[in-house]
Design a protein around this motif. Sequence first.
Motif, PDB file in Angstrom:
ATOM      1  N   UNK A   5      70.865  28.751 106.991  1.00  0.00           N
ATOM      2  CA  UNK A   5      69.509  28.288 106.704  1.00  0.00           C
ATOM      3  C   UNK A   5      69.483  27.624 105.327  1.00  0.00           C
ATOM      4  N   UNK A   6      68.452  26.822 105.138  1.00  0.00           N
ATOM      5  CA  UNK A   6      68.192  26.156 103.869  1.00  0.00           C
ATOM      6  C   UNK A   6      66.861  26.658 103.300  1.00  0.00           C
ATOM      7  N   UNK A   7      66.650  26.506 101.969  1.00  0.00           N
ATOM      8  CA  UNK A   7      65.375  26.948 101.396  1.00  0.00           C
ATOM      9  C   UNK A   7      64.192  26.326 102.128  1.00  0.00           C
ATOM     10  N   UNK A   8      63.222  27.155 102.473  1.00  0.00           N
ATOM     11  CA  UNK A   8      62.037  26.689 103.181  1.00  0.00           C
ATOM     12  C   UNK A   8      62.105  26.834 104.682  1.00  0.00           C
ATOM     13  N   UNK A   9      63.301  27.092 105.244  1.00  0.00           N
ATOM     14  CA  UNK A   9      63.396  27.314 106.699  1.00  0.00           C
ATOM     15  C   UNK A   9      62.662  28.597 107.073  1.00  0.00           C
ATOM     16  N   UNK A  10      61.955  28.571 108.200  1.00  0.00           N
ATOM     17  CA  UNK A  10      61.186  29.739 108.637  1.00  0.00           C
ATOM     18  C   UNK A  10      62.123  30.799 109.220  1.00  0.00           C
ATOM     19  N   UNK A  11      61.993  32.024 108.716  1.00  0.00           N
ATOM     20  CA  UNK A  11      62.795  33.152 109.197  1.00  0.00           C
ATOM     21  C   UNK A  11      62.003  34.069 110.120  1.00  0.00           C
ATOM     22  N   UNK A  12      60.703  34.100 109.940  1.00  0.00           N
ATOM     23  CA  UNK A  12      59.856  34.983 110.737  1.00  0.00           C
ATOM     24  C   UNK A  12      58.416  34.813 110.318  1.00  0.00           C
ATOM     25  N   UNK A  13      57.571  35.773 110.753  1.00  0.00           N
ATOM     26  CA  UNK A  13      56.140  35.726 110.471  1.00  0.00           C
ATOM     27  C   UNK A  13      55.692  37.027 109.822  1.00  0.00           C
ATOM     28  N   UNK A  14      54.737  36.925 108.912  1.00  0.00           N
ATOM     29  CA  UNK A  14      54.215  38.096 108.207  1.00  0.00           C
ATOM     30  C   UNK A  14      53.574  39.056 109.200  1.00  0.00           C
TER      31      UNK A  14
ATOM     32  N   UNK B 280      57.111  33.370 100.961  1.00  0.00           N
ATOM     33  CA  UNK B 280      55.990  33.267 101.903  1.00  0.00           C
ATOM     34  C   UNK B 280      55.360  31.894 101.753  1.00  0.00           C
ATOM     35  N   UNK B 281      55.292  31.152 102.839  1.00  0.00           N
ATOM     36  CA  UNK B 281      54.798  29.780 102.819  1.00  0.00           C
ATOM     37  C   UNK B 281      53.362  29.715 102.278  1.00  0.00           C
ATOM     38  N   UNK B 282      53.139  28.781 101.327  1.00  0.00           N
ATOM     39  CA  UNK B 282      51.806  28.555 100.805  1.00  0.00           C
ATOM     40  C   UNK B 282      51.320  29.566  99.789  1.00  0.00           C
ATOM     41  N   UNK B 283      52.160  30.511  99.401  1.00  0.00           N
ATOM     42  CA  UNK B 283      51.763  31.549  98.452  1.00  0.00           C
ATOM     43  C   UNK B 283      52.577  31.411  97.167  1.00  0.00           C
ATOM     44  N   UNK B 284      52.128  32.146  96.136  1.00  0.00           N
ATOM     45  CA  UNK B 284      52.894  32.262  94.900  1.00  0.00           C
ATOM     46  C   UNK B 284      52.776  33.690  94.403  1.00  0.00           C
ATOM     47  N   UNK B 285      53.193  33.947  93.168  1.00  0.00           N
ATOM     48  CA  UNK B 285      53.271  35.338  92.710  1.00  0.00           C
ATOM     49  C   UNK B 285      51.908  36.012  92.558  1.00  0.00           C
TER      50      UNK B 285
ATOM     51  N   UNK C  36      48.394  37.708 108.844  1.00  0.00           N
ATOM     52  CA  UNK C  36      49.382  37.917 109.903  1.00  0.00           C
ATOM     53  C   UNK C  36      49.768  36.561 110.499  1.00  0.00           C
ATOM     54  N   UNK C  37      51.051  36.373 110.673  1.00  0.00           N
ATOM     55  CA  UNK C  37      51.535  35.129 111.257  1.00  0.00           C
ATOM     56  C   UNK C  37      51.875  34.052 110.249  1.00  0.00           C
ATOM     57  N   UNK C  38      51.633  34.288 108.977  1.00  0.00           N
ATOM     58  CA  UNK C  38      52.031  33.319 107.953  1.00  0.00           C
ATOM     59  C   UNK C  38      53.558  33.203 107.940  1.00  0.00           C
ATOM     60  N   UNK C  39      54.099  31.984 107.891  1.00  0.00           N
ATOM     61  CA  UNK C  39      55.562  31.851 107.919  1.00  0.00           C
ATOM     62  C   UNK C  39      56.228  32.509 106.707  1.00  0.00           C
ATOM     63  N   UNK C  40      57.293  33.239 106.987  1.00  0.00           N
ATOM     64  CA  UNK C  40      58.178  33.800 105.970  1.00  0.00           C
ATOM     65  C   UNK C  40      59.391  32.885 105.918  1.00  0.00           C
ATOM     66  N   UNK C  41      59.772  32.422 104.725  1.00  0.00           N
ATOM     67  CA  UNK C  41      60.764  31.355 104.634  1.00  0.00           C
ATOM     68  C   UNK C  41      61.972  31.797 103.810  1.00  0.00           C
ATOM     69  N   UNK C  42      63.067  31.071 104.007  1.00  0.00           N
ATOM     70  CA  UNK C  42      64.283  31.334 103.242  1.00  0.00           C
ATOM     71  C   UNK C  42      64.056  30.973 101.783  1.00  0.00           C
ATOM     72  N   UNK C  43      64.354  31.902 100.894  1.00  0.00           N
ATOM     73  CA  UNK C  43      64.205  31.670  99.452  1.00  0.00           C
ATOM     74  C   UNK C  43      65.437  31.028  98.841  1.00  0.00           C
TER      75      UNK C  43
END
Length: 452
Positions: free
Chosen positions: A273-282, A189-194, A221-228
Amino acid sequence: MRLISTTRRSLRRLLPLLFLPFLFTGCGPQQTLQGIFAQPRTPHEAYARQLRQAGLDRTALGRDWLAAADRALQDSLVVTLPFRETGLFRAEQAFAASYRYAVRAGEQISISLTLEPATADVRVFVDAFELDPADPRPRALASADTLSRSFSYVAEDDRQHLLRVQPELLRSGRFTVRIRRGPSLAFPVHGKNDVAVGSFWGVERDGGARRHEGIDIFARRGTPVVAAAAGLITRVGETPRGGRVVWLADATHGRHLYYAHLDQQLVQAGQLVQPGDTLGLVGNTGNARSTPPHLHFGVYRRGWGAVDPFPFVRRPDTEPAAPRTAPERLGQWVRLTAPRTALRPAPTAPKTKPATGLPRHTPLLVVGATADWLRVQDPSGRLGYVPAKSVATEALRREALAGPADLLSHPTAAATPLDTLPAQARVAVLGEWSGYRLVRNAAGQVGWLRQG
């Protein structure tokens, strides 16, 4: 003594045979275990083989070096990660340090070893192993030596691992070893951590009918979900439980990443996809409609099924604290100040009953130091940890000898005399143990004298 000196001169003539270049089998931070195993032998194994080919395994120091290597795999000290220790090895004694630590599947373990600048040319072999309770033979994981003393690898299972550090023969120096954990995946999840994880692996679902096979990461809602990880999108769809979902195959590591409850899906099946690429939205689609928006993130390993994703995305360990003990204390003798102190197998091991500990004034040789602990060797040769605050560095007392006395190499009747001290020779008593006292004479020589 002449025989020992002759043996060492012979060893020094033969040791250049061992300095042939070895292929480096360590790996960079992004390499996997598959890359590590590309070479058939580790630098340590190649060095041991050349010792035998040169006949050095028939010398006392050569035998001791090989025995120390084997003993380190069987008798390791237990440490908690992150871990940092400064240690010492001496030319006159074969040395191998080993550290046992617990890992979780999906953690990336980073290991580094540094030497003092004055001894930077010394070859030190660093080898990581996996310990399996069902197999007495440790399984080699990763290695390094002269070209780089740092490497990383990804833990495949929840296990105990072991790190062995061993220098080449007849070299002295100080080293610092660091062992740290980090994620093997990018955070999904973009901008987040554990810290954003609000529901963990194994929590009951549907009144106990099933258990949570993932972690829930809460975000707006709408936060980018990214490739891990880099990989292939294998499925984009919708299910009653997961809502809008995306599956990503991480073929490099043989795992599939599952993203669920998405508000929108922004990729298509077959897309790379590469790490960090957007896959969808929360979002909170599927059976999460009654909960705040979040990403359900799962990790599925080939042949295993679902595994706990948290170790795959946890924050890296912080840098462990440096030892508070002065570096010059390494290789020196200290003495215990408490009535009974136990040698602990780990810097954080629970206290042992005082009756089983070493008595006050027992001399201990300092061979390593962590933030608040000393790794020491007692007069019998046992290794362990004691709190740094439980020892004193000053002499117990000073005295003049009543008569001549042999200064011994060890506190045993069969020990080799190092020197004979005359009557009235003044010595500093560094400690006492089992009918002997450890002393330092006026010339700075340290050895043992019989009591009485």
